[in-house]
Structure formats: structure tokens, C-alpha cells
Design a protein around this motif. Structure first.
Motif, short mmCIF file in Angstrom:
data_model
loop_
_atom_site.label_atom_id
_atom_site.label_comp_id
_atom_site.label_asym_id
_atom_site.label_seq_id
_atom_site.Cartn_x
_atom_site.Cartn_y
_atom_site.Cartn_z
N ASP A 26 0.83 -1.20 0.00
CA ASP A 26 0.00 0.00 0.00
C ASP A 26 0.86 1.26 0.00
OD1 ASP A 26 -2.31 1.59 0.12
OD2 ASP A 26 -2.23 1.65 2.32
N ASP A 84 0.55 6.94 3.81
CA ASP A 84 0.48 5.64 4.50
C ASP A 84 1.40 5.59 5.72
OD1 ASP A 84 -0.78 3.09 4.50
OD2 ASP A 84 1.07 2.16 3.80
N HIS A 109 -4.53 6.12 6.51
CA HIS A 109 -5.70 5.41 7.03
C HIS A 109 -5.39 4.68 8.34
CE1 HIS A 109 -4.77 1.17 5.42
NE2 HIS A 109 -3.69 1.89 5.29
N HIS A 110 -4.29 5.06 9.00
CA HIS A 110 -3.97 4.41 10.28
C HIS A 110 -4.77 5.06 11.41
CE1 HIS A 110 -0.39 3.12 7.96
NE2 HIS A 110 -0.56 2.02 8.68
N THR A 129 -4.36 3.43 1.90
CA THR A 129 -4.03 4.79 1.47
C THR A 129 -4.23 4.89 -0.04
OG1 THR A 129 -2.49 4.98 3.30
CG2 THR A 129 -2.22 6.56 1.52
N ASP A 157 -3.51 -4.20 0.98
CA ASP A 157 -4.02 -3.85 2.32
C ASP A 157 -5.38 -4.48 2.63
OD1 ASP A 157 -1.84 -2.55 3.32
OD2 ASP A 157 -2.93 -0.73 3.89
N HIS A 289 -3.48 -0.43 12.67
CA HIS A 289 -4.94 -0.54 12.55
C HIS A 289 -5.47 -1.46 13.65
CE1 HIS A 289 -4.14 1.07 8.59
NE2 HIS A 289 -3.29 0.08 8.41
MN MN Z 1 -1.76 1.03 4.33
#
Ligand code: MN
Ligand code: 5GP
Length: 344
Positions: A26, A84, A109-110, A129, A157, A289
Motif C-alpha cells: 500500500d 500511508d 488510514h492508520h 491509502t 491492504d 490498525h
Molecule cells: Mn496502508
């Protein structure tokens, strides 16, 4: 806040892009996707992409040979876009780009991301991401090469569109990218499933040596530097091991450690949902995540595992008895004896 690409590019002459250390699918997909789009659509802007060395299989993506692996003299860009990457530290050698740029943007997107840039587009619910980057681009201007990069990122991902982060929007983005004429199955085969002989050997070793703890709710495996040297494996060869461990029927959490230095381990955590591994990784200084997180921890493998198991136990709240909690040490010593007998 959703960012508008044309707004953030206004008046910028030099832009740097970067992502996290040990770049994964990703990270490479999102940064290469944006790099290709910017260089194709805005030829008047100078764009440089900085990443650590990428796995060989990712060179299926066009122009990955243009990625810079070391910082140049001139690090003061008009704009720095971080992709990312959950925190400043994870930029590794490229952190000076963030500090020295006139303006900074973070696309990520974390869930552990604390919005460290000037403008932050952070969506923990997004699969990847790469999916977020896709939403920022004008569909008709996305080239085949750019689509290939973003598709790779989304596929990686989501565990090839399988993990719970795969939403209808993810599938719609992937469908649009496929319509660019890309060979989706080849990208998945070559960058996700295909393994070198070394990668399969070290995977086999990690699975063979894995152990079940906490009433078989957690599976743990460790690869030492000695083993990596023996198999001639590099850290990126370990990608996918923790995902395979997580597949174990009945387990809630998979823990995979590899030794990075004396008394130092890179930890990968995966959960099936009951345990929030991001909060555990964050507790020890890492992040990620809810179902996939990582951290680097100091100490012996035994100490690192016991510290992690303590936090996992707190979350599982299963009142596991002390004797079971200590089963790692007992099991490990038995295992070492068996190894000596069976493997000359
Ligand atoms: Mn990622
Ligand atoms: P992996 O276990 O594959 O290295 O990482 C799983 C997830 O956690 C990825 O999204 C990765 O970006 C994140 N992650 C891994 N290691 C670290 C770390 O040391 N710090 C932070 N903040 N995130 C990490």
C-alpha cells in the motif's frame, strides 16, 4: 477534512512524496500512484519520491526505478506529501523532508495517526491509502500505470479484497481501476502470492516453530537474525508470515517477531476482531490498525512476548490463570530440546 489536489498544488514548484519505512504494497502503491499522476498531469511541477528500498516484485509497477532511496542535498520542498505513514518517526531517514518543507500534507488510514502534518486527510475506515489517493484523483486522468500502482496497494491492504476493511467503495475504486485495462490478476499473483524459495522456506520455519498460548487464543512465532542469515532472508522476505499465522483456526491474535538488533524485535500483530492490536502496539510506542499493527520492542524475545501477552490478556478479559500465562517459557524450553533431537 478531504483535501482538493488542485488547491494544495497551487503555486508549488517542487514537491516531495514519501511513505513509511520498510515500504509495503500500500505504501508503494499509493506513493507511486500519486507520483505517476502528478508527473503525468503536472509536468511543470518537479516531483521527487523518496522511499527505502522496495521489494523486487514491486518493480512490476512503472517507473519504480525513479524512486530515490537517499536524501538529496536540497530537502526544502514547497510541499511534502506523506503517504500511508502513521507518525513522523515512521518516515525514518526521510523525516527531514517533513520538517523542512514549506507546507505538509498527510494522506493516511492508520487509526493511530495523530494528524502530524499541516493538512491531514486521515480515514481509518478506508481500506488503504491507495483507495484514499484514488478518491483525490480525477478518474478520466488516471493512466494505466497509475491504476496499476493503486490497484496493487488496495489489493495488498485488503488481503486481496478479503479483510473487513474491504467496503463497497473499495470494490468500486478497484472496479474503476480495472477499467483502465490493467491486468489485475497478474498484479496480485506477482506482487502478493508469488514467493521466492527463500520466502517459502522461512515461512515454513516460522509456522513449524509457532506456538499456541493463552488457551490457544494466541499464536506466536519468532525468527532470529541467525535464522535469517541461515536462510539468506531479508526483512521484506517475512511479509505475509503473520497473515498466515492469523489464519490458524481458533486463534484471536497472531504475534510475529523478527530480531532486528541485539535484544530488539520488530513485532507484527494481527487480530480477528476481539482484540484491538493498534492500541497494544501504541501502548509500546508503535501503531497501525485495529486488526493489523506493528511496533519495535527492546528486550529478549521472551520478555517482548510476555509484555504483549499481558496486554492481550487484559483485552481478552478471560481470567486466564497464572500458570497458563507462563506457558510460553515452559513450551519454549521443551521446543528447543525437541529441535536438538530432530534437526541435526
Ligand atoms: Mn496502508
Ligand atoms: P506490519 O506488521 O505489516 O509491519 O504492520 C502492520 C500495520 O501496522 C501497518 O499498517 C503498518 O504501517 C503499521 N506499523 C507497523 N509497525 C509500526 C510501527 O513501528 N509504528 C507504527 N506507528 N505503525 C506501525
Amino acid at each position: 477534512m478531504k483535501i482538493v489536489l488542485s488547491d494544495i498544488l497551487k503555486g508549488k514548484k517542487r514537491i516531495a512524496l514519501s511513505g513509511h519505512v520498510r515500504p509495503d504494497g500500500d505504501c508503494v502503491g499509493s506513493s507511486m500512484g500519486l507520483y505517476l499522476y502528478l508527473t503525468e498531469q503536472f509536468p511543470e511541477i518537479e516531483v521527487d519520491l523518496y522511499l527505502e528500498k522496495i521489494p523486487a516484485s514491486f518493480s512490476i509497477i512503472s517507473r519504480t526505478e525513479e524512486i530515490r532511496h537517499t536524501l538529496s542535498e536540497e530537502t526544502a520542498y514547497d510541499l511534502f506529501i506523506c503517504l500511508d505513514c502513521g507518525d513522523e518517526q515512521r518516515l525514518g531517514p526521510f523525516a527531514p523532508l517533513l520538517r523542512q518543507a514549506a507546507h505538509t500534507v498527510c494522506i493516511d488510514h492508520h487509526v493511530s495517526n495523530d494528524a502530524f502534518a499541516e493538512l491531514n486527510y486521515i480515514r481509518p475506515e478506508a481500506s488503504s491509502t491507495s483507495e484514499l489517493v484514488y478518491t483525490l484523483l480525477e478518474d478520466e486522468k488516471i493512466s494505466k500505470a497509475c491504476a496499476e500502482a493503486l490497484y496493487m496497494g488496495i489489493a495488498h491492504d485488503t488481503g486481496v479484497f478479503q479483510y473487513s476493511c474491504t467496503s463497497p467503495e473499495t470494490m468500486e475504486a478497484a472496479a474503476q481501476l480495472l477499467r483502465k485495462g490493467i491486468d489485475g490478476s497478474e498484479i496480485i499473483e506477482k506482487t502478493y502470492f508469488e514467493k521466492t524459495y527463500i520466502q517459502n522456506q522461512i515461512l515454513g520455519r516460522a509456522l513449524l516453530e509457532s506456538m499456541l498460548v493463552l488457551e490457544k487464543q494466541v499464536v506466536v512465532s519468532v525468527v532470529s537474525r541467525k535464522e535469517m542469515e541461515f536462510f539468506e532472508a531479508v526483512p521484506s522476505d517475512l511479509e505475509g508470515i503473520v497473515a498466515q499465522l492469523r489464519q490458524t483456526k481458533g486463534v484471536e491474535v497472531a504475534i510475529f517477531l523478527h530480531e532486528t538488533d541485539t535484544r530488539e524485535y520488530k513485532v507484527s500483530l494481527r487480530s480477528k476482531g476481539k482484540v484491538n492490536v493498534s492500541s497494544i502496539a501504541q501502548y509500546f510506542g508503535g501503531g497501525g490498525h485495529v486488526r493489523a499493527a506493528g511496533v519495535t520492542m527492546k528486550g529478549s524475545a521472551h520478555d517482548v512476548i510476555n509484555n504483549l501477552l499481558r496486554q492481550i490478556t487484559l483485552q481478552l478479559k478471560r481470567g486466564i490463570e497464572e500458570k497458563d500465562r507462563n506457558c510460553y517459557g515452559k513450551w519454549n524450553s521443551e521446543r528447543i530440546q525437541r529441535k536438538r533431537i530432530h534437526i541435526p
